[in-house]
Design a protein around this motif. Structure first.
Motif, mmCIF file in Angstrom:
data_model
loop_
_atom_site.group_PDB
_atom_site.id
_atom_site.type_symbol
_atom_site.label_atom_id
_atom_site.label_comp_id
_atom_site.label_asym_id
_atom_site.label_seq_id
_atom_site.Cartn_x
_atom_site.Cartn_y
_atom_site.Cartn_z
ATOM 1 N N UNK A 34 0.851 -1.188 0.000
ATOM 2 C CA UNK A 34 0.000 0.000 0.000
ATOM 3 C C UNK A 34 0.882 1.232 0.000
ATOM 4 N N UNK A 35 0.394 2.286 -0.618
ATOM 5 C CA UNK A 35 1.124 3.554 -0.683
ATOM 6 C C UNK A 35 0.563 4.536 0.326
ATOM 7 N N UNK A 36 1.399 5.461 0.725
ATOM 8 C CA UNK A 36 0.936 6.536 1.588
ATOM 9 C C UNK A 36 0.028 7.473 0.809
ATOM 10 N N UNK A 37 -0.772 8.234 1.539
ATOM 11 C CA UNK A 37 -1.607 9.258 0.915
ATOM 12 C C UNK A 37 -0.699 10.327 0.289
ATOM 13 N N UNK A 38 -1.098 10.931 -0.841
ATOM 14 C CA UNK A 38 -0.255 11.963 -1.486
ATOM 15 C C UNK A 38 0.171 13.096 -0.559
ATOM 16 N N UNK A 39 -0.622 13.397 0.464
ATOM 17 C CA UNK A 39 -0.230 14.454 1.385
ATOM 18 C C UNK A 39 1.042 14.102 2.164
ATOM 19 N N UNK A 40 1.423 12.829 2.142
ATOM 20 C CA UNK A 40 2.663 12.424 2.812
ATOM 21 C C UNK A 40 3.876 13.113 2.191
ATOM 22 N N UNK A 41 3.789 13.446 0.903
ATOM 23 C CA UNK A 41 4.889 14.163 0.254
ATOM 24 C C UNK A 41 5.190 15.476 0.976
ATOM 25 N N UNK A 42 4.150 16.198 1.379
ATOM 26 C CA UNK A 42 4.347 17.477 2.051
ATOM 27 C C UNK A 42 4.902 17.267 3.467
ATOM 28 N N UNK A 43 4.577 16.130 4.094
ATOM 29 C CA UNK A 43 5.157 15.813 5.396
ATOM 30 C C UNK A 43 6.655 15.574 5.258
ATOM 31 N N UNK A 66 12.966 19.239 -2.126
ATOM 32 C CA UNK A 66 11.780 18.846 -2.891
ATOM 33 C C UNK A 66 11.976 17.463 -3.528
ATOM 34 N N UNK A 67 13.125 17.262 -4.180
ATOM 35 C CA UNK A 67 13.378 15.988 -4.871
ATOM 36 C C UNK A 67 13.499 14.844 -3.866
ATOM 37 N N UNK A 68 14.183 15.104 -2.759
ATOM 38 C CA UNK A 68 14.343 14.075 -1.742
ATOM 39 C C UNK A 68 12.981 13.655 -1.177
ATOM 40 N N UNK A 69 12.107 14.627 -0.902
ATOM 41 C CA UNK A 69 10.771 14.314 -0.390
ATOM 42 C C UNK A 69 9.971 13.512 -1.412
ATOM 43 N N UNK A 70 10.091 13.867 -2.691
ATOM 44 C CA UNK A 70 9.355 13.163 -3.740
ATOM 45 C C UNK A 70 9.791 11.698 -3.828
ATOM 46 N N UNK A 71 11.112 11.460 -3.799
ATOM 47 C CA UNK A 71 11.597 10.083 -3.894
ATOM 48 C C UNK A 71 11.255 9.277 -2.634
ATOM 49 N N UNK A 72 11.295 9.918 -1.488
ATOM 50 C CA UNK A 72 10.923 9.212 -0.261
ATOM 51 C C UNK A 72 9.465 8.760 -0.332
ATOM 52 N N UNK A 73 8.625 9.619 -0.880
ATOM 53 C CA UNK A 73 7.206 9.264 -1.016
ATOM 54 C C UNK A 73 7.024 8.123 -2.027
#
Length: 489
Positions: free
Chosen positions: A9-18, A60-67
């Protein structure tokens, strides 16, 4: 949600902002440094702007890849989390190994039915939760906790806090009122770090202000008379007090303690609702704390010492607060509703003989002599003012000696009291939670028949030691033998 798919399962898209928020928070000091360097015109603008932009792009890129690379799955027995970009991490957590589950919900996640879930086991050793699911739907976090309860053979006919609690059989519950919350906020010493933070910030920001701002500010400060400076000082103190008060109120807003199904659940917070579920059998000790201010007002704070980091963000320490503030006369009856082995009234304590206060006062003076001598040697006349420390440390030593006491309670329970920095500390420890009992005795103490008794219990990732110093040897042996006899039965 009522079935298990065991699929990723994937996290909710709002996890990117977290993830992005966590990155920016990690580099906050560097960002502030770049900001003041830019407005202070100290270095090339292109270099500073470029560094700031690259840092933001990297975050920004690091958060995107973590998500993108974060996934989780669970079955009826365990939870598995896959994370990491260049270094992949795979965490497999059996539900029956979980110590505590902590729910956190920021106010902006409530409309979406989302929250963060932190899971701690006894095996973590880095001061962090074993696993964190940053942004997941409430129905999934509730279902995970339901599976955890099933693994412990508990009745799970309903789901978990906060939605699930209202459907469960509640044995006891307590909710703080605003009057008590205000007393708790006003009697805490949170103003001290807040005030130091303001002083530290303004003392450093002066070096980075541009001359166009710095010169008018300095000329205004230099023109102040004593009365005006005093007014500014009082306003700073009042602002620090207000900031500390509001921070504490929002943190413990609508604090609720619930006992149900052999566990305690605490719910608190205004901007972020924090829900912690703790099995009663995981409590290592009950800890009652009174600062000297709260002693004068006959108020106390009740915490639990647990073998996890569930309380690591508490303002008054790393323990889990279960009653932020309570009248002293109601303390024992109120706590006994939630923790059955807590006595209904204060047992008779055995205190140290009054003449032994000298040992504590002597030790406090000896510890203070080194800095006093150093200050007098280096600063001569001004260093002599350090002698004012001596009455302070004498009062500390005397306070500590008069609050050193213990009681052995039927049923394999021990009550230990100590005083530290004008704070009265009371520990209730069950026999089966004690890791070890030891006492030591110097040659000088042997002639006086005195010992230092130490009780060790589990606390987070290490041990917590409760110590009774200069205890008469016969009393120490009584506690020690009582522990040995019960341990061997």
């Amino acid at each position: 949600m009522n079935k298990i798919t065991n699929k990723n399962s994937r996290l909710h898209p709002l996890a990117f902002f977290v993830f992005l928020y966590n990155n920016l928070k990690r580099y906050l000091l560097f960002i502030i440094f770049l900001f003041f360097e830019i407005i202070g015109d100290r270095h090339s603008g292109l270099l500073l702007y470029g560094s700031l932009i690259l840092l933001l792009i990297f975050s920004f890129i690091d958060a995107l890849f973590r998500y993108i690379f974060f996934a989780y799955r669970f079955d009826e027995n365990s939870l598995t989390i896959d994370s990491g970009v260049f270094v992949r991490h795979h965490e497999h957590i059996p539900f029956n190994k979980i110590q505590t589950i902590q729910h956190k919900q920021w106010f902006f996640l409530q409309p979406f039915g989302l929250e963060s879930l932190s899971i701690e086991t006894a095996g973590h050793n880095d001061g962090k939760a074993e696993a964190i699911l940053p942004v997941i739907p409430l129905k999934i976090s509730n279902f995970i906790e339901k599976l955890n309860q099933q693994s412990r053979l508990e009745d799970v006919s309903s789901e978990t806090v906060p939605q699930q609690v209202k459907n469960k059989k509640i044995d006891s519950n307590y909710q703080i009122n605003f009057h008590d919350l205000s007393k708790y906020a006003l009697t805490s010493f949170g103003i001290i770090p807040t005030l130091l933070g303001f002083v530290g910030f303004f003392s450093q920001v002066d070096d980075y202000l541009p001359q166009s701002i710095k010169k008018p500010v300095e000329s205004t400060i230099n023109s102040l008379v004593a009365q005006e400076f005093l007014i500014i000082l009082i306003l700073t103190l009042l602002f620090s007090l207000l900031a500390s008060y509001l921070a504490t109120v929002q943190k413990y807003y609508h604090f609720t303690l619930i006992k149900s199904e052999h566990k305690l659940t605490t719910i608190r917070g205004f901007f972020q609702r924090n829900v912690v579920s703790l099995p009663l059998k995981k409590i290592q000790a009950v800890f009652v704390k009174q600062s000297i201010l709260r002693q004068c007002l006959k108020l106390a704070t009740v915490e639990t010492i647990v073998a996890s980091d569930a309380g690591k963000n508490e303002k008054d320490g790393g323990d889990l607060v279960i009653l932020p503030v309570i009248e002293k006369q109601q303390l024992f009856q109120q706590v006994q509703k939630f923790i059955s082995y807590f006595p209904k009234q204060m047992p008779k304590l055995t205190h140290l003989p009054s003449f032994q206060s000298w040992y504590f006062i002597r030790n406090a003076i000896l510890i203070s002599l080194l800095p006093i001598v150093a200050l007098i040697y280096f600063y001569h006349f001004w260093g002599c003012f350090s002698l004012l420390i001596i009455p302070l440390v004498i009062s500390l030593g005397y306070y500590k000696s008069r609050h050193m006491a213990f009681a052995i309670i039927p049923g394999g329970r021990y009550l230990f009291q100590s005083g530290r920095f004008w704070t009265n500390e009371l520990y209730l420890i069950q026999q089966n939670k004690i890791q070890s009992v030891s006492y030591r005795q110097t040659i000088w103490m042997a002639r006086k028949h005195l010992v230092h008794l130490s009780i060790s219990i589990r606390h987070a990732n290490s041990n917590h030691e409760v110590q009774i110093r200069y205890l008469p040897e016969k009393e120490a042996r009584r506690i020690y033998n009582c522990y040995l006899n019960k341990s061997n039965t």
